[in-house]
Design a protein around this motif. Sequence first.
Motif, PDB file in Angstrom:
ATOM      1  N   HIS A 192      -2.137   6.421  -0.367  1.00 26.42           N
ATOM      2  CA  HIS A 192      -3.373   5.336   0.079  1.00 26.42           C
ATOM      3  C   HIS A 192      -3.979   5.156   2.094  1.00 26.42           C
ATOM      4  O   HIS A 192      -4.574   5.455   2.064  1.00 26.42           O
ATOM      5  CB  HIS A 192      -3.326   4.048  -0.544  1.00 26.42           C
ATOM      6  CG  HIS A 192      -3.785   4.070  -2.204  1.00 26.42           C
ATOM      7  ND1 HIS A 192      -2.789   3.352  -2.418  1.00 26.42           N
ATOM      8  CD2 HIS A 192      -3.502   4.707  -2.796  1.00 26.42           C
ATOM      9  CE1 HIS A 192      -2.319   2.443  -3.809  1.00 26.42           C
ATOM     10  NE2 HIS A 192      -3.672   4.232  -3.821  1.00 26.42           N
ATOM     11  N   LEU A 193      -2.424   5.448   2.108  1.00 24.45           N
ATOM     12  CA  LEU A 193      -2.834   4.867   3.561  1.00 24.45           C
ATOM     13  C   LEU A 193      -3.027   6.666   4.480  1.00 24.45           C
ATOM     14  O   LEU A 193      -4.121   6.835   5.115  1.00 24.45           O
ATOM     15  CB  LEU A 193      -1.211   4.929   4.247  1.00 24.45           C
ATOM     16  CG  LEU A 193      -1.079   4.808   5.521  1.00 24.45           C
ATOM     17  CD1 LEU A 193      -1.654   3.816   6.230  1.00 24.45           C
ATOM     18  CD2 LEU A 193       0.412   4.799   6.617  1.00 24.45           C
ATOM     19  N   MET A 226       0.321  -1.021  -0.238  1.00 25.86           N
ATOM     20  CA  MET A 226      -0.030  -0.176   0.181  1.00 25.86           C
ATOM     21  C   MET A 226       0.724   1.402  -0.193  1.00 25.86           C
ATOM     22  O   MET A 226       1.527   1.057   0.753  1.00 25.86           O
ATOM     23  CB  MET A 226      -0.630   0.146   0.755  1.00 25.86           C
ATOM     24  CG  MET A 226      -1.658   1.584   1.606  1.00 25.86           C
ATOM     25  SD  MET A 226      -3.482   0.921   2.845  1.00 25.86           S
ATOM     26  CE  MET A 226      -3.938   0.311   2.275  1.00 25.86           C
ATOM     27  N   PRO A 233       1.789   5.624   0.122  1.00 26.26           N
ATOM     28  CA  PRO A 233       1.590   6.424   1.751  1.00 26.26           C
ATOM     29  C   PRO A 233       0.280   6.990   1.416  1.00 26.26           C
ATOM     30  O   PRO A 233      -0.302   7.733   2.423  1.00 26.26           O
ATOM     31  CB  PRO A 233       2.926   7.084   1.246  1.00 26.26           C
ATOM     32  CG  PRO A 233       4.093   6.327   1.061  1.00 26.26           C
ATOM     33  CD  PRO A 233       3.473   5.861  -0.286  1.00 26.26           C
TER      34      PRO A 233
END
Length: 174
Positions: free
Chosen positions: A5-6, A1, A3
């Motif tokens: 998206h986080l 994933m 960063p």
Amino acid sequence: MKPLHLVLLIGLAGSGGLVLFADKTPNTSIVEPATRLSTRPSISTSTQKTLLGDHEKELHIKALLSRATLIGGERDKKSEPLFTNQSWTPPPPPAQEISPLPPSAPPLPFSYLGKKLEDGRWEIYLERGDRTVIAREQIVIDDMYRVDSIKPPLLSLTYLPLQQVQTLIIGGID
């Protein structure tokens, strides 16, 4: 994933938490209007006149005029319209008397099919509609056309009602 998206997932979770756990009680208190403080210092009228000087005329409010006074009341139906068309093209030349054309013979109704030279005389085969006409010198076709001369490459016919000569191209001597 990744960063990004986080960060987006954390933002989505935070906004979902606010929707679920936020205070949902309606605000029913009445708000009183605030008193407005004057932003201009108070100046006496005589001081205002000396400060304004020549600009005093600009502060004078003029009376409103009625629309009829400004525009001129009801417009006559015969008067020019308020907005007219404007064209940059020059006006056409004045019309001239055109004399009627003299009558003329209609186009020849014949189509050339072929020719034959026999005993020094030409026979021309013409088509008119769905019938074939054999033309020789000095014969009259349908009381309308007279064959005047056959001299390849031209066939000369006279339209009898107007006595006008017409020619038909029949090709040269083979």
